[in-house]
Design a protein around this motif. Structure first.
Motif, mmCIF file in Angstrom:
data_model
loop_
_atom_site.group_PDB
_atom_site.id
_atom_site.type_symbol
_atom_site.label_atom_id
_atom_site.label_comp_id
_atom_site.label_asym_id
_atom_site.label_seq_id
_atom_site.Cartn_x
_atom_site.Cartn_y
_atom_site.Cartn_z
ATOM 1 N N UNK A 1 -2.335 -55.847 46.928
ATOM 2 C CA UNK A 1 -2.461 -54.442 46.531
ATOM 3 C C UNK A 1 -3.940 -54.117 46.418
ATOM 4 N N UNK A 2 -4.363 -53.020 47.026
ATOM 5 C CA UNK A 2 -5.762 -52.598 46.912
ATOM 6 C C UNK A 2 -5.828 -51.203 46.299
ATOM 7 N N UNK A 3 -7.030 -50.859 45.829
ATOM 8 C CA UNK A 3 -7.251 -49.573 45.193
ATOM 9 C C UNK A 3 -6.943 -48.429 46.163
ATOM 10 N N UNK A 4 -6.574 -47.318 45.598
ATOM 11 C CA UNK A 4 -6.326 -46.093 46.370
ATOM 12 C C UNK A 4 -7.003 -44.937 45.655
ATOM 13 N N UNK A 5 -6.995 -43.792 46.276
ATOM 14 C CA UNK A 5 -7.524 -42.592 45.626
ATOM 15 C C UNK A 5 -6.816 -42.350 44.298
ATOM 16 N N UNK A 6 -5.510 -42.629 44.273
ATOM 17 C CA UNK A 6 -4.724 -42.421 43.047
ATOM 18 C C UNK A 6 -5.113 -43.404 41.957
ATOM 19 N N UNK A 7 -5.284 -44.686 42.304
ATOM 20 C CA UNK A 7 -5.631 -45.662 41.263
ATOM 21 C C UNK A 7 -7.047 -45.435 40.739
#
Length: 282
Positions: A93-99
């Motif tokens: 799992x990698x960072x997203x705009x949401x996280x």
């Protein structure tokens, strides 16, 4: 998507949402509890990037306020599978705009599952992909099936302990403790132990715990490298959670500054952190 690993001793089924272990089977017996929403809707969620609850579900970083719900967000997201064999799998799992709105750090979280004879090893690798030092916590929350009378079970540790549990009040640490009754290195289980929420141990000498039924060992968990251990169930629920943690809920008197949070880990830019625990079925 559900991915299943298998050898001649065990099979393990993991859902790509949250990379959550859903089944661990030996001799046609599933040792992970099967969800009943009357009690709980999870089987073994990963806790990241926090463990437990933040006061008012908020924290402060560089004088800015951020919101994170209890146990963080990793359990709510779809992981990708980046490696798979018959007996091993690695989820990512990698960072997203949401996280980034909730947790302003660029990260990758890898969760690995590996079977070796009658043992399942679960590994975590946290990667800081950003340029700033990154705070984080991580923990496991597996729920094990209880198929007989709860009072017939006990937890036995590999060292003699004084079992001092740190008490929670509205999901936050109150500053109070209580001593849990034990016989030598074992805690006899009864539901009333959990009337005030989970048992939380911070200073155990042990690195292993065994769940036994009528003095017969069922499985052993090796949680070496995790400084905290949570034990939890609900009244009359047919499961017991044994939870290795690298992090803790907030204290009720917290400043909410993430750098002052008890148990928080810090990872330098472009660095990795790894830890693992194992479950050996007897």
């Amino acid at each position: 998507m559900i991915l299943t690993l298998k050898n001649k001793y065990l099979s393990a089924s993991i859902h790509s949402k949250g990379a959550e272990l859903q089944k661990l089977v030996k001799n046609n017996c599933n040792y992970i509890w099967e969800v009943d929403t009357n009690y709980w809707n999870k089987t073994s969620p990963v806790l990241f990037p926090i463990v437990g609850r933040l006061k008012e579900d908020t924290y402060l970083y560089e004088e800015k306020e951020y919101q994170l719900s209890r146990h963080g967000f990793a359990r709510d997201y779809e992981f990708s599978v980046i490696h798979q064999t018959d007996t091993e799998a690695v989820f990512s799992l990698t960072h997203t705009t949401e996280t980034l709105v909730k947790f302003p750090f660029e990260f990758e979280l890898q969760i690995s599952y590996s079977l070796n004879e009658s043992c399942l090893t679960i590994g975590y690798q946290v990667k800081n992909l950003g340029i700033s030092k990154m705070p984080f916590s991580i923990g496991a929350h597996p729920a094990f099936a209880i198929s007989n009378a709860f009072e017939e079970y006990k937890l036995c540790f590999n060292k003699i302990e004084r079992f001092e549990s740190y008490l929670l009040e509205n999901d936050l640490f109150s500053g109070q403790t209580k001593t849990i009754p034990s016989v030598e290195e074992c805690i006899p289980l009864e539901y009333r132990l959990f009337e005030e929420d989970a048992l939380v141990f911070k200073n155990l000498l042990s690195s292993e715990v065994t769940l036994s039924h009528l003095n017969k060992p069922i499985f052993k968990m090796d949680y070496s490298g995790f400084p905290y251990l949570g034990i939890w169930t609900k009244d009359k629920a047919p499961f017991l959670c044994i939870e290795p943690w690298l992090g803790l809920a907030d204290h009720k008197d917290t400043s909410r500054k993430i750098e002052e949070k008890e148990g928080i880990q810090w990872l330098s830019s472009k660095s990795n952190y790894t830890c693992k625990f194992s479950i050996e079925i007897y």
